[in-house]
Write a protein that holds these residues in place. Structure first.
Motif, PDB file in Angstrom:
ATOM      1  N   GLY A 130      15.272  42.046 -45.198  1.00  0.00           N
ATOM      2  CA  GLY A 130      15.478  43.477 -45.348  1.00  0.00           C
ATOM      3  C   GLY A 130      15.433  44.272 -44.067  1.00  0.00           C
ATOM      4  O   GLY A 130      15.848  45.436 -44.045  1.00  0.00           O
ATOM      5  N   TYR A 131      14.932  43.671 -42.974  1.00  0.00           N
ATOM      6  CA  TYR A 131      14.750  44.420 -41.739  1.00  0.00           C
ATOM      7  C   TYR A 131      16.007  44.472 -40.874  1.00  0.00           C
ATOM      8  O   TYR A 131      15.927  44.748 -39.679  1.00  0.00           O
ATOM      9  CB  TYR A 131      13.565  43.849 -40.958  1.00  0.00           C
ATOM     10  CG  TYR A 131      12.229  44.370 -41.444  1.00  0.00           C
ATOM     11  CD1 TYR A 131      11.512  45.313 -40.714  1.00  0.00           C
ATOM     12  CD2 TYR A 131      11.671  43.935 -42.645  1.00  0.00           C
ATOM     13  CE1 TYR A 131      10.289  45.796 -41.150  1.00  0.00           C
ATOM     14  CE2 TYR A 131      10.450  44.406 -43.094  1.00  0.00           C
ATOM     15  CZ  TYR A 131       9.769  45.328 -42.343  1.00  0.00           C
ATOM     16  OH  TYR A 131       8.552  45.822 -42.782  1.00  0.00           O
ATOM     17  N   ALA A 132      17.145  44.210 -41.472  1.00  0.00           N
ATOM     18  CA  ALA A 132      18.465  44.418 -40.865  1.00  0.00           C
ATOM     19  C   ALA A 132      19.451  44.508 -42.021  1.00  0.00           C
ATOM     20  O   ALA A 132      19.238  43.884 -43.074  1.00  0.00           O
ATOM     21  CB  ALA A 132      18.840  43.268 -39.924  1.00  0.00           C
ATOM     22  N   VAL A 147      16.908  49.798 -44.136  1.00  0.00           N
ATOM     23  CA  VAL A 147      15.735  49.041 -43.688  1.00  0.00           C
ATOM     24  C   VAL A 147      14.432  49.643 -44.212  1.00  0.00           C
ATOM     25  O   VAL A 147      13.550  48.910 -44.685  1.00  0.00           O
ATOM     26  CB  VAL A 147      15.711  48.925 -42.154  1.00  0.00           C
ATOM     27  CG1 VAL A 147      14.375  48.328 -41.680  1.00  0.00           C
ATOM     28  CG2 VAL A 147      16.869  48.071 -41.673  1.00  0.00           C
ATOM     29  N   LEU A 148      14.275  50.947 -44.130  1.00  0.00           N
ATOM     30  CA  LEU A 148      13.015  51.543 -44.563  1.00  0.00           C
ATOM     31  C   LEU A 148      12.758  51.317 -46.057  1.00  0.00           C
ATOM     32  O   LEU A 148      11.647  50.883 -46.430  1.00  0.00           O
ATOM     33  CB  LEU A 148      12.995  53.032 -44.224  1.00  0.00           C
ATOM     34  CG  LEU A 148      11.624  53.705 -44.302  1.00  0.00           C
ATOM     35  CD1 LEU A 148      10.613  53.000 -43.429  1.00  0.00           C
ATOM     36  CD2 LEU A 148      11.750  55.172 -43.880  1.00  0.00           C
ATOM     37  N   PRO A 149      13.730  51.541 -46.956  1.00  0.00           N
ATOM     38  CA  PRO A 149      13.482  51.202 -48.366  1.00  0.00           C
ATOM     39  C   PRO A 149      13.200  49.721 -48.572  1.00  0.00           C
ATOM     40  O   PRO A 149      12.388  49.357 -49.433  1.00  0.00           O
ATOM     41  CB  PRO A 149      14.788  51.616 -49.058  1.00  0.00           C
ATOM     42  CG  PRO A 149      15.396  52.642 -48.160  1.00  0.00           C
ATOM     43  CD  PRO A 149      15.032  52.222 -46.770  1.00  0.00           C
ATOM     44  N   ALA A 150      13.848  48.859 -47.789  1.00  0.00           N
ATOM     45  CA  ALA A 150      13.581  47.425 -47.908  1.00  0.00           C
ATOM     46  C   ALA A 150      12.159  47.105 -47.490  1.00  0.00           C
ATOM     47  O   ALA A 150      11.451  46.336 -48.156  1.00  0.00           O
ATOM     48  CB  ALA A 150      14.572  46.632 -47.048  1.00  0.00           C
ATOM     49  N   GLY A 197       9.944  48.005 -50.053  1.00  0.00           N
ATOM     50  CA  GLY A 197      10.127  47.102 -51.180  1.00  0.00           C
ATOM     51  C   GLY A 197       9.154  45.936 -51.165  1.00  0.00           C
ATOM     52  O   GLY A 197       8.765  45.429 -52.227  1.00  0.00           O
ATOM     53  N   TRP A 198       8.732  45.507 -49.988  1.00  0.00           N
ATOM     54  CA  TRP A 198       7.721  44.447 -49.903  1.00  0.00           C
ATOM     55  C   TRP A 198       6.438  44.874 -50.621  1.00  0.00           C
ATOM     56  O   TRP A 198       5.822  44.075 -51.337  1.00  0.00           O
ATOM     57  CB  TRP A 198       7.423  44.142 -48.435  1.00  0.00           C
ATOM     58  CG  TRP A 198       8.449  43.311 -47.742  1.00  0.00           C
ATOM     59  CD1 TRP A 198       9.749  43.641 -47.462  1.00  0.00           C
ATOM     60  CD2 TRP A 198       8.267  41.994 -47.235  1.00  0.00           C
ATOM     61  NE1 TRP A 198      10.376  42.618 -46.810  1.00  0.00           N
ATOM     62  CE2 TRP A 198       9.489  41.590 -46.650  1.00  0.00           C
ATOM     63  CE3 TRP A 198       7.183  41.111 -47.199  1.00  0.00           C
ATOM     64  CZ2 TRP A 198       9.658  40.347 -46.053  1.00  0.00           C
ATOM     65  CZ3 TRP A 198       7.347  39.879 -46.598  1.00  0.00           C
ATOM     66  CH2 TRP A 198       8.566  39.503 -46.043  1.00  0.00           C
ATOM     67  N   TYR A 199       6.027  46.124 -50.417  1.00  0.00           N
ATOM     68  CA  TYR A 199       4.807  46.626 -51.061  1.00  0.00           C
ATOM     69  C   TYR A 199       5.029  46.819 -52.561  1.00  0.00           C
ATOM     70  O   TYR A 199       4.143  46.510 -53.374  1.00  0.00           O
ATOM     71  CB  TYR A 199       4.399  47.960 -50.421  1.00  0.00           C
ATOM     72  CG  TYR A 199       3.936  47.816 -48.997  1.00  0.00           C
ATOM     73  CD1 TYR A 199       2.621  47.488 -48.699  1.00  0.00           C
ATOM     74  CD2 TYR A 199       4.831  47.997 -47.942  1.00  0.00           C
ATOM     75  CE1 TYR A 199       2.199  47.353 -47.391  1.00  0.00           C
ATOM     76  CE2 TYR A 199       4.419  47.855 -46.623  1.00  0.00           C
ATOM     77  CZ  TYR A 199       3.095  47.523 -46.353  1.00  0.00           C
ATOM     78  OH  TYR A 199       2.692  47.368 -45.047  1.00  0.00           O
ATOM     79  N   ARG A 200       6.187  47.311 -52.926  1.00  0.00           N
ATOM     80  CA  ARG A 200       6.444  47.626 -54.332  1.00  0.00           C
ATOM     81  C   ARG A 200       6.575  46.370 -55.180  1.00  0.00           C
ATOM     82  O   ARG A 200       6.347  46.419 -56.390  1.00  0.00           O
ATOM     83  CB  ARG A 200       7.694  48.506 -54.431  1.00  0.00           C
ATOM     84  CG  ARG A 200       7.440  49.905 -53.878  1.00  0.00           C
ATOM     85  CD  ARG A 200       8.693  50.686 -53.580  1.00  0.00           C
ATOM     86  NE  ARG A 200       8.365  52.049 -53.147  1.00  0.00           N
ATOM     87  CZ  ARG A 200       9.199  52.844 -52.492  1.00  0.00           C
ATOM     88  NH1 ARG A 200      10.427  52.432 -52.204  1.00  0.00           N
ATOM     89  NH2 ARG A 200       8.821  54.043 -52.125  1.00  0.00           N
ATOM     90  N   HIS A 201       6.919  45.255 -54.575  1.00  0.00           N
ATOM     91  CA  HIS A 201       7.012  44.006 -55.333  1.00  0.00           C
ATOM     92  C   HIS A 201       5.639  43.398 -55.641  1.00  0.00           C
ATOM     93  O   HIS A 201       5.532  42.544 -56.531  1.00  0.00           O
ATOM     94  CB  HIS A 201       7.871  42.989 -54.580  1.00  0.00           C
ATOM     95  CG  HIS A 201       9.322  43.068 -54.930  1.00  0.00           C
ATOM     96  ND1 HIS A 201      10.142  44.088 -54.498  1.00  0.00           N
ATOM     97  CD2 HIS A 201      10.103  42.262 -55.689  1.00  0.00           C
ATOM     98  CE1 HIS A 201      11.365  43.904 -54.963  1.00  0.00           C
ATOM     99  NE2 HIS A 201      11.370  42.817 -55.689  1.00  0.00           N
TER     100      HIS A 201
END
Length: 292
Positions: free
Chosen positions: A58-60, A194-197, A200-204
């Motif tokens: 997600g960071y690209a 990138v920022l929403p991705a 997304g790590w936290y939201r999962h």
């Protein structure tokens, strides 16, 4: 230093590569980027290793899955694919989220890793109970609950040229000027999606109704049978160093556990004190040999 790509299916992960020797994968955390491993990569190359630092999922834009899957299970899968592309067995260094991925991967797939270095994150197996004994960590981790909200976290982080990102850096590593490291991270986090991705790590984390998320949670109960070193800055403003007093148990690491507290360093210890941290990393890499 080369700019390369690692591939998992249709996802393409930008990465830095340097050196000639046993392979070492370096995984960054939040709110950081793979480019900030450059200094450590150069030091590993000088010590005779090949270092590869990919962007996390997600960071690209090129490694953002259409499914929106930013689970730890998916991140472990990315890591295993990377390890196979580098010969099958690798050393692993992870900071922040990269360390969390490393704990799970080394517990579930130990044959893929020669050594593991976890930076800024104490052992996960006993962390839930440790939180009851280190109550200040509940406050320090409040941002994780905030990140579960829709829309508001993105707005807070983006405001005033990603001022929220800067506030986290300065809170987590106090009395240190991050300079170009912060600018690198802000530039990456400003790229499309990138920022929403990253959030997304936290939201999962709370999506326990998903089978893969439950499986990843189950891996936490496993011993880590890979030689492991844990490094934490004594001034970490994100993860209290006191957590080490309640999460360290050598029985959980039958292949060996080494713990170092790094003086005059906060959460971004590898950027604040690169020489001292690199020396510790190389010493641990030398404890395990990759036969590839």
């Amino acid at each position: 230093m080369k700019q390369v790509e690692l591939v998992n299916g249709h996802l393409r992960f930008p990465a830095l590569l340097t050196g000639d020797g046993e392979p070492v994968i370096l995984l960054h955390g939040f709110p950081d980027c793979h480019e900030n491993w450059a200094g450590i990569l150069e030091r590993l190359a000088d010590a005779g290793y090949t270092g590869v630092a990919p962007a996390l999922r997600g960071y690209a834009p090129s490694c953002q899955p259409g499914s929106g899957d930013y689970s730890l299970h998916a991140a472990v899968d990315d890591l295993l694919v990377f390890a196979n592309q580098l010969g099958g067995r690798v050393h692993l260094i992870g900071h922040d989220w990269g360390a969390a991925v490393g704990y799970l991967a080394c517990a579930r797939y130990p044959d893929s890793f020669c050594t593991f270095n976890a930076l800024a994150i104490p052992p996960l197996k006993r962390l839930p109970k440790a939180l009851l004994k280190v109550p200040e960590q509940i406050k320090l981790s409040g941002y994780m609950q905030f990140f579960q909200l829709p829309v508001a976290p993105e707005a807070w982080l983006k405001r005033d040229d990603l001022g929220g990102v800067e506030r986290l850096w300065r809170r987590w590593s106090p009395d240190w000027e991050p300079g170009e490291y912060l600018e690198n991270a802000k530039r990456v986090l400003a790229e499309p999606g990138v920022l929403p991705a990253a959030l997304g790590w936290y939201r999962h984390l709370i999506r326990l109704w998903r089978k893969q998320q439950r499986e990843a949670q189950e891996w936490l109960s496993l011993d880590v049978t890979v030689p492991t070193q844990v490094l934490m800055g004594e001034r970490d403003g994100c993860m209290s160093p006191r957590l080490l007093d309640h999460t360290i148990n050598t029985d959980d690491f039958p292949a060996g556990l080494y713990v170092e507290r790094v003086e005059d360093a906060g959460h971004f210890l590898h950027l604040e004190r690169p020489d001292a941290v690199a020396d510790l990393l190389v010493r641990h890499l030398q404890r395990g040999e990759c036969l590839v």
